[in-house]
Design a protein around this motif. Structure first.
Motif, PDB file in Angstrom:
ATOM      1  N   GLN A   8       0.810  -1.209   0.000  1.00 36.39           N
ATOM      2  CA  GLN A   8       0.000   0.000   0.000  1.00 36.39           C
ATOM      3  C   GLN A   8       0.849   1.267   0.000  1.00 36.39           C
ATOM      4  O   GLN A   8       0.353   2.355  -0.310  1.00 36.39           O
ATOM      5  CB  GLN A   8      -0.939   0.011   1.202  1.00 36.39           C
ATOM      6  N   PRO A  11       3.759   4.042  -4.846  1.00 37.36           N
ATOM      7  CA  PRO A  11       3.088   5.179  -5.492  1.00 37.36           C
ATOM      8  C   PRO A  11       1.855   4.708  -6.269  1.00 37.36           C
ATOM      9  O   PRO A  11       1.844   3.612  -6.839  1.00 37.36           O
ATOM     10  CB  PRO A  11       4.170   5.734  -6.449  1.00 37.36           C
ATOM     11  N   ASP A  12       0.835   5.557  -6.305  1.00 41.71           N
ATOM     12  CA  ASP A  12      -0.407   5.185  -6.970  1.00 41.71           C
ATOM     13  C   ASP A  12      -0.180   4.796  -8.431  1.00 41.71           C
ATOM     14  O   ASP A  12      -0.781   3.833  -8.934  1.00 41.71           O
ATOM     15  CB  ASP A  12      -1.413   6.336  -6.899  1.00 41.71           C
ATOM     16  N   ARG A  13       0.671   5.557  -9.122  1.00 39.10           N
ATOM     17  CA  ARG A  13       0.904   5.277 -10.547  1.00 39.10           C
ATOM     18  C   ARG A  13       1.462   3.873 -10.721  1.00 39.10           C
ATOM     19  O   ARG A  13       1.038   3.134 -11.627  1.00 39.10           O
ATOM     20  CB  ARG A  13       1.862   6.310 -11.131  1.00 39.10           C
ATOM     21  N   ARG A  14       2.395   3.482  -9.858  1.00 43.68           N
ATOM     22  CA  ARG A  14       2.982   2.145  -9.967  1.00 43.68           C
ATOM     23  C   ARG A  14       1.955   1.065  -9.616  1.00 43.68           C
ATOM     24  O   ARG A  14       1.893   0.013 -10.261  1.00 43.68           O
ATOM     25  CB  ARG A  14       4.189   2.030  -9.039  1.00 43.68           C
ATOM     26  N   LYS A  15       1.125   1.339  -8.623  1.00 43.04           N
ATOM     27  CA  LYS A  15       0.102   0.357  -8.246  1.00 43.04           C
ATOM     28  C   LYS A  15      -0.886   0.128  -9.395  1.00 43.04           C
ATOM     29  O   LYS A  15      -1.264  -1.012  -9.685  1.00 43.04           O
ATOM     30  CB  LYS A  15      -0.640   0.824  -6.986  1.00 43.04           C
ATOM     31  N   PHE A  16      -1.286   1.210 -10.053  1.00 46.06           N
ATOM     32  CA  PHE A  16      -2.224   1.065 -11.175  1.00 46.06           C
ATOM     33  C   PHE A  16      -1.580   0.323 -12.343  1.00 46.06           C
ATOM     34  O   PHE A  16      -2.239  -0.461 -13.028  1.00 46.06           O
ATOM     35  CB  PHE A  16      -2.733   2.434 -11.621  1.00 46.06           C
ATOM     36  N   PHE A 134      -4.479  -1.741  -2.578  1.00 44.38           N
ATOM     37  CA  PHE A 134      -5.392  -0.601  -2.535  1.00 44.38           C
ATOM     38  C   PHE A 134      -6.242  -0.620  -1.273  1.00 44.38           C
ATOM     39  O   PHE A 134      -6.431  -1.657  -0.643  1.00 44.38           O
ATOM     40  CB  PHE A 134      -6.306  -0.612  -3.764  1.00 44.38           C
ATOM     41  N   GLN A 138     -10.286   3.368  -3.851  1.00 44.12           N
ATOM     42  CA  GLN A 138      -9.507   2.667  -4.876  1.00 44.12           C
ATOM     43  C   GLN A 138      -9.775   1.166  -4.820  1.00 44.12           C
ATOM     44  O   GLN A 138      -9.921   0.508  -5.852  1.00 44.12           O
ATOM     45  CB  GLN A 138      -8.013   2.948  -4.683  1.00 44.12           C
ATOM     46  N   ARG A 139      -9.864   0.634  -3.612  1.00 43.87           N
ATOM     47  CA  ARG A 139     -10.134  -0.797  -3.484  1.00 43.87           C
ATOM     48  C   ARG A 139     -11.519  -1.143  -4.010  1.00 43.87           C
ATOM     49  O   ARG A 139     -11.739  -2.244  -4.516  1.00 43.87           O
ATOM     50  CB  ARG A 139     -10.007  -1.235  -2.023  1.00 43.87           C
TER      51      ARG A 139
END
Length: 515
Positions: A8, A11-16, A134, A138-139
């Motif tokens: 968690q 970074p958001d960009r990497r998670k997406f 997430f 987001q989750r």
């Protein structure tokens, strides 16, 4: 080994990006279940296979995939998500190329089993990883997006396979996986860093447990696939498969509770909410796969549509599913999941009930609203069931819960297709007998129908006996078409009642605490 990576915190960009790559890998694995469905005749001719042998091209894939789905949680801990997904996508690509190069039906069955086994790891792994990475709003999108992928892929499979076969030949339904599969494997290796491996687990693997699980699930899938075609337990091979599967189930359960290092940890079933969510997923899988199977069969057998026409008729289901994703995700943040799944199951039942008024003339326009209602309801069923099942778990237990939960959907689909095939055959025979009795009771009316057809055919041929024979054949075909349509209606009514019955379990659920 304790986990030292917090997914968690990425970074958001990497998670997406990670989630996008894994979701596409899941789509590849799921679409290949049915991609050969519309091309089996071409594959059979190309490999000089019999009608009995060619069915194993799909059965082998499904049997192997069922075994891998619960096994993937163990492998994810031992190898790490990064290596498991990379190996799964890479070996899936190799197996796809081997399927395209198959030189005999035996080699094709072996390569399809390999393809299903290695590809099956991608299905539950993306669910567990998405829930681990997430949180919050987001989750909420995770079950909606993955639910759409889970439904859309099997729906598009036969149509896409038919188009590819018509345009380039049946071998390309496998070759088409090579470039995207290699890309998924490369990106997975490069980007996925969500946990650490524990290779010591591989040294303590319980092979008896693994073998028992393989025989149990493989035997069950064999019985469900072959049963409707061979009169179930009246066939010696199916009876043997059922017995072996039952004995293997007992051994699997014994090892699950007594083994020091079980392949599948059944601890998630200690939570009643997870049990109910799995039952819902079993019913949802039944409805999704059976309905997705029945509509193309109706269009092909009753209406005489080809693969392209079937695809043009059912594509509306995919569009409505995509439109339902943001709605279902948004509602999941505002509504109690029990309220949401009650509405979803009720709407799904209503959609199935709308299918139960079909006539032999139904096409795109008549099927539009039944498909739209059912497809929109799918998202309202899947999203709350995933949240009920997985929201209360973390770490290794989340992986096991994801594997078991996804297994329930696939089992529901296998059971659903087997049962609707049996119901369809039995009800079609019953309606054919009733139509025959009605024509016999009608006396002169039935004879007048045959005579009218004979006069029509007689205008094309001077042979009176031949004209009468052709008229009787035409009357028989009309009766069979009507009987089959009535049987489809019966099956959709039974499925609708099954979804209504599932509503009884909703008040027994306790939603997991938020956050």
């Amino acid at each position: 080994m304790a986990q030292t990576i917090d997914p968690q915190a990425l970074p958001d960009r990497r998670k997406f990006l990670i989630f996008g790559v894994m979701a596409f890998g899941q789509f590849m694995a799921l679409i290949d279940i049915q991609i050969v469905a519309a091309s089996l005749n071409e594959v059979r001719a190309g490999l000089s296979a019999s009608s009995d042998e060619i069915s194993w091209v799909q059965t082998a894939y499904l049997m192997a995939e069922l075994v891998m789905i619960p096994f993937s949680a163990f492998l994810a801990q031992a190898l790490s998500t990064r290596w498991l997904f990379t190996l799964s996508a890479g070996l899936f690509t190799v197996a796809s190329a081997l399927c395209g190069l198959a030189w005999s039906i035996e080699s094709m069955i072996a390569f399809r089993a390999l393809q299903g086994f290695v590809g099956g790891a991608m299905v539950p792994t993306v669910f567990a990883t998405g829930f681990a990475m997430f949180s919050g709003k987001q989750r909420a999108m995770i079950p909606a997006i993955l639910g759409m992928v889970s439904v859309l892929a099997p729906t598009l499979g036969p149509t896409l396979g038919g188009w590819i076969t018509d345009a380039a030949g049946w071998r390309w339904i496998f070759y088409i996986n090579i470039l995207p599969g290699a890309a998924v494997a490369t990106l997975a290796f490069t980007m996925i860093r969500v946990d650490l491996p524990n290779p010591a687990m591989l040294k303590r693997i319980d092979w008896t447990h693994l073998l028992a699980m393989a025989v149990f699930l493989g035997g069950l899938e064999y019985v469900l696939e072959e049963g409707p075609k061979n009169d179930w337990l009246q066939d010696h091979a199916i009876a043997t498969g059922a017995w072996l599967s039952f004995v293997a189930l007992l051994l699997f359960l014994e090892r699950s509770f007594r083994s020091e290092n079980p392949i599948v940890n059944l601890s998630p079933f200690r939570k009643p909410t997870f049990v109910f969510a799995c039952v819902f997923n079993l019913v949802i899988g039944f409805g999704i796969y059976a309905a997705t199977y029945l509509v193309p069969v109706f269009l092909g057998t009753v209406r005489g549509y080809n693969a392209s026409e079937i695809g043009s008729t059912v594509f509306i289901a995919g569009i409505v599913q995509m439109l339902g994703v943001p709605v279902a995700a948004s509602l999941s943040q505002r509504l109690d999941p029990r309220i949401m799944i009650t509405f979803g199951l009720s709407l799904f039942a209503a959609g199935l009930w709308l299918f139960s008024f079909m006539t032999p003339d139904w096409g795109f326009h008549a099927l539009l609203w039944p498909q739209a209602v059912r497809s929109f309801a799918i998202m309202l069923c899947i999203v709350p069931s995933v949240n009920l099942a997985l929201a209360g778990f973390a770490g290794p237990e989340l992986r096991y819960a994801s594997g078991l939960f996804n297994l329930m959907r696939n089992l529901g689909g296998a059971i659903g297709i087997a049962l609707v095939n049996t119901w369809l055959q039995d009800n079609a025979r019953l309606h054919m007998l009733r139509l025959g009795e009605a024509l016999g009771a009608a006396g002169r009316s039935g004879s007048a129908l045959i005579e009218g057809l004979a006069q029509h055919v007689g205008s094309l041929t001077a042979d009176r006996a031949h004209a009468l024979q052709m008229a009787q054949g035409m009357a028989g075909q009309l009766a069979q078409r009507e009987a089959l349509t009535l049987a489809f209606n019966d099956v959709f009514r039974i499925m609708a009642m099954l979804f209504v019955a599932a509503l009884v379990l909703v008040p027994l659920c306790r939603p997991p605490a938020r956050g």
